[in-house]
Scaffold this motif. Structure first.
Motif, PDB file in Angstrom:
ATOM      1  N   PHE A  67       0.849  -1.184   0.000  1.00 31.45           N
ATOM      2  CA  PHE A  67       0.000   0.000   0.000  1.00 31.45           C
ATOM      3  C   PHE A  67       0.878   1.224   0.000  1.00 31.45           C
ATOM      4  O   PHE A  67       1.741   1.340   0.857  1.00 31.45           O
ATOM      5  CB  PHE A  67      -0.907   0.042   1.223  1.00 31.45           C
ATOM      6  CG  PHE A  67      -1.882   1.182   1.181  1.00 31.45           C
ATOM      7  CD1 PHE A  67      -3.037   1.077   0.441  1.00 31.45           C
ATOM      8  CD2 PHE A  67      -1.632   2.355   1.848  1.00 31.45           C
ATOM      9  CE1 PHE A  67      -3.930   2.121   0.384  1.00 31.45           C
ATOM     10  CE2 PHE A  67      -2.518   3.401   1.797  1.00 31.45           C
ATOM     11  CZ  PHE A  67      -3.672   3.282   1.064  1.00 31.45           C
ATOM     12  N   PRO A  68       0.775   2.131  -0.877  1.00 31.27           N
ATOM     13  CA  PRO A  68      -0.143   2.188  -2.005  1.00 31.27           C
ATOM     14  C   PRO A  68       0.228   1.171  -3.093  1.00 31.27           C
ATOM     15  O   PRO A  68       1.336   0.659  -3.100  1.00 31.27           O
ATOM     16  CB  PRO A  68       0.008   3.620  -2.519  1.00 31.27           C
ATOM     17  CG  PRO A  68       1.358   4.047  -2.085  1.00 31.27           C
ATOM     18  CD  PRO A  68       1.651   3.301  -0.817  1.00 31.27           C
ATOM     19  N   PRO A  69      -0.701   0.905  -3.996  1.00 30.10           N
ATOM     20  CA  PRO A  69      -0.440  -0.101  -5.028  1.00 30.10           C
ATOM     21  C   PRO A  69       0.810   0.238  -5.845  1.00 30.10           C
ATOM     22  O   PRO A  69       1.069   1.398  -6.132  1.00 30.10           O
ATOM     23  CB  PRO A  69      -1.677  -0.061  -5.923  1.00 30.10           C
ATOM     24  CG  PRO A  69      -2.651   0.818  -5.271  1.00 30.10           C
ATOM     25  CD  PRO A  69      -1.995   1.530  -4.148  1.00 30.10           C
ATOM     26  N   GLN A  70       1.536  -0.805  -6.209  1.00 24.64           N
ATOM     27  CA  GLN A  70       2.752  -0.592  -6.966  1.00 24.64           C
ATOM     28  C   GLN A  70       2.471  -0.413  -8.446  1.00 24.64           C
ATOM     29  O   GLN A  70       3.348  -0.032  -9.203  1.00 24.64           O
ATOM     30  CB  GLN A  70       3.710  -1.754  -6.736  1.00 24.64           C
ATOM     31  CG  GLN A  70       4.167  -1.803  -5.297  1.00 24.64           C
ATOM     32  CD  GLN A  70       5.143  -2.934  -5.050  1.00 24.64           C
ATOM     33  OE1 GLN A  70       5.541  -3.630  -5.959  1.00 24.64           O
ATOM     34  NE2 GLN A  70       5.524  -3.114  -3.805  1.00 24.64           N
ATOM     35  N   GLN A  71       1.260  -0.707  -8.881  1.00 25.51           N
ATOM     36  CA  GLN A  71       0.901  -0.473 -10.269  1.00 25.51           C
ATOM     37  C   GLN A  71      -0.458   0.216 -10.322  1.00 25.51           C
ATOM     38  O   GLN A  71      -1.249   0.123  -9.397  1.00 25.51           O
ATOM     39  CB  GLN A  71       0.863  -1.772 -11.061  1.00 25.51           C
ATOM     40  CG  GLN A  71      -0.212  -2.755 -10.606  1.00 25.51           C
ATOM     41  CD  GLN A  71      -0.110  -4.057 -11.365  1.00 25.51           C
ATOM     42  OE1 GLN A  71       0.926  -4.367 -11.896  1.00 25.51           O
ATOM     43  NE2 GLN A  71      -1.179  -4.809 -11.402  1.00 25.51           N
ATOM     44  N   ASP A  72      -0.719   0.875 -11.389  1.00 29.41           N
ATOM     45  CA  ASP A  72      -1.960   1.608 -11.566  1.00 29.41           C
ATOM     46  C   ASP A  72      -3.112   0.630 -11.727  1.00 29.41           C
ATOM     47  O   ASP A  72      -3.071  -0.262 -12.569  1.00 29.41           O
ATOM     48  CB  ASP A  72      -1.844   2.499 -12.797  1.00 29.41           C
ATOM     49  CG  ASP A  72      -3.052   3.376 -13.015  1.00 29.41           C
ATOM     50  OD1 ASP A  72      -3.929   3.422 -12.132  1.00 29.41           O
ATOM     51  OD2 ASP A  72      -3.116   4.022 -14.055  1.00 29.41           O
TER      52      ASP A  72
END
Length: 81
Positions: free
Chosen positions: A24-29
Motif C-alpha cells: 500500500f499504495p499499489p505498486q501499479q496503476d
C-alpha cells in the motif's frame, strides 16, 4: 513490567515492519477513476440522463477507457440509509 513494554513496543514495531507486505499504495496503476457530476436541484430526470449520456460518450471515446458506468440519484442523500 514497564521495561518489558519499553523494549517490547519498538521490537514489535520493527518485526511488524519487516513482516507486513509493502503493498500500500499499489505498486501499479489499477486504472480505476471515480467521478461525480452535479446539476441544479430542479433538473428533470430526462435532462440529467442526457447530460450523463453525453459524459459517457466522452469517456467512451477515449481509447484508454475500458468501461464506464453511471447512475442518477434524485438527491444527494438518496443512497444513504
Amino acid at each position: 513490567m514497564a521495561a518489558v513494554a519499553t523494549v517490547g513496543t519498538p521490537a514489535l514495531t520493527i518485526c511488524l515492519y519487516l513482516i507486513i507486505s509493502k503493498g500500500f499504495p499499489p505498486q501499479q496503476d489499477t486504472g480505476f477513476i471515480l467521478g461525480q457530476a452535479r446539476a441544479a436541484t430542479d433538473i428533470l430526470f430526462e435532462a440529467m440522463s442526457a447530460k450523463m449520456q453525453a459524459l459517457d460518450a466522452i469517456a467512451a471515446a477515449d481509447p484508454d477507457v475500458d468501461n464506464a458506468a453511471y447512475w442518477i440519484n434524485p438527491s444527494p442523500s438518496a443512497g444513504v440509509g
